[in-house]
Write an enzyme that holds these catalytic residues in place. Sequence first.
Site, PDB file in Angstrom:
ATOM      1  N   HIS A  89       0.925  -1.114   0.156  1.00 29.57           N
ATOM      2  CA  HIS A  89      -0.123  -0.045  -0.091  1.00 29.57           C
ATOM      3  C   HIS A  89       0.734   1.198  -0.053  1.00 29.57           C
ATOM      4  O   HIS A  89       2.039   1.254   0.645  1.00 29.57           O
ATOM      5  CB  HIS A  89      -0.783  -0.120   1.125  1.00 29.57           C
ATOM      6  CG  HIS A  89      -1.855  -0.799   1.166  1.00 29.57           C
ATOM      7  ND1 HIS A  89      -3.048  -0.771   2.038  1.00 29.57           N
ATOM      8  CD2 HIS A  89      -2.042  -2.143   0.406  1.00 29.57           C
ATOM      9  CE1 HIS A  89      -3.915  -1.907   1.918  1.00 29.57           C
ATOM     10  NE2 HIS A  89      -3.457  -2.902   0.932  1.00 29.57           N
ATOM     11  N   GLU A 108       0.815   3.882   1.775  1.00 32.89           N
ATOM     12  CA  GLU A 108       1.271   4.548   3.003  1.00 32.89           C
ATOM     13  C   GLU A 108       2.505   3.639   3.629  1.00 32.89           C
ATOM     14  O   GLU A 108       3.330   4.313   3.925  1.00 32.89           O
ATOM     15  CB  GLU A 108       0.113   4.323   4.208  1.00 32.89           C
ATOM     16  CG  GLU A 108      -1.213   5.056   3.590  1.00 32.89           C
ATOM     17  CD  GLU A 108      -2.118   4.262   2.978  1.00 32.89           C
ATOM     18  OE1 GLU A 108      -1.824   3.781   1.768  1.00 32.89           O
ATOM     19  OE2 GLU A 108      -3.293   4.432   3.417  1.00 32.89           O
ATOM     20  N   CYS A 127      -6.448   2.116   5.508  1.00 33.01           N
ATOM     21  CA  CYS A 127      -7.143   0.782   5.824  1.00 33.01           C
ATOM     22  C   CYS A 127      -6.333   0.384   7.368  1.00 33.01           C
ATOM     23  O   CYS A 127      -5.767   0.823   7.841  1.00 33.01           O
ATOM     24  CB  CYS A 127      -6.949  -0.457   4.988  1.00 33.01           C
ATOM     25  SG  CYS A 127      -5.128  -0.947   5.262  1.00 33.01           S
ATOM     26  N   CYS A 139      -2.783  -0.033   7.473  1.00 31.95           N
ATOM     27  CA  CYS A 139      -1.893   1.168   7.250  1.00 31.95           C
ATOM     28  C   CYS A 139      -2.003   2.275   8.280  1.00 31.95           C
ATOM     29  O   CYS A 139      -1.194   2.657   8.731  1.00 31.95           O
ATOM     30  CB  CYS A 139      -2.306   1.899   5.874  1.00 31.95           C
ATOM     31  SG  CYS A 139      -1.913   0.906   4.572  1.00 31.95           S
TER      32      CYS A 139
END
Length: 144
Positions: free
Chosen positions: A46, A48, A76, A79
């Site tokens: 991801h 992040e 999410c 993260c």
Amino acid sequence: MRLALLEARAALEHDDVPVGAVVLVEGRVIAARHNERELTGDPTAHAELLALRDAAHAAGNWRLGAAQVVVTLEPCPMCAGALVGARVSRLVFGASDPRAGACGSLYNLCTDPRLNHEVSVRGGILEEECSQLLTSFFARRRVR
């Protein structure tokens, strides 16, 4: 947020969900990444997490207490947990994520006083532009 949007658009080049993240310390960008799950086959790739890894490397420390993370989509749970774990001071995000958001939509991991650290959160920055990028991506994907 404009820089995070540029990163998000870069994810489109390899058919990843267009999410971009930027890490700043004292107003200076130390990391900028976009989603790479499709590109790498890594479920944890991801924006992040990738940006936090780069920022920790740049800072020479996993503790990013002086850092602000700017991301186009509400993080999410994975993260958000990483933001707390990295001791990030502030999160700024664009679009809310009613299906997986862990910073106000479904959960509030960043501001949960039961955890060892709390991250200041502000959402809705350039929300329409961030949302539109995602909406367009998923509309094109459904047509295929």
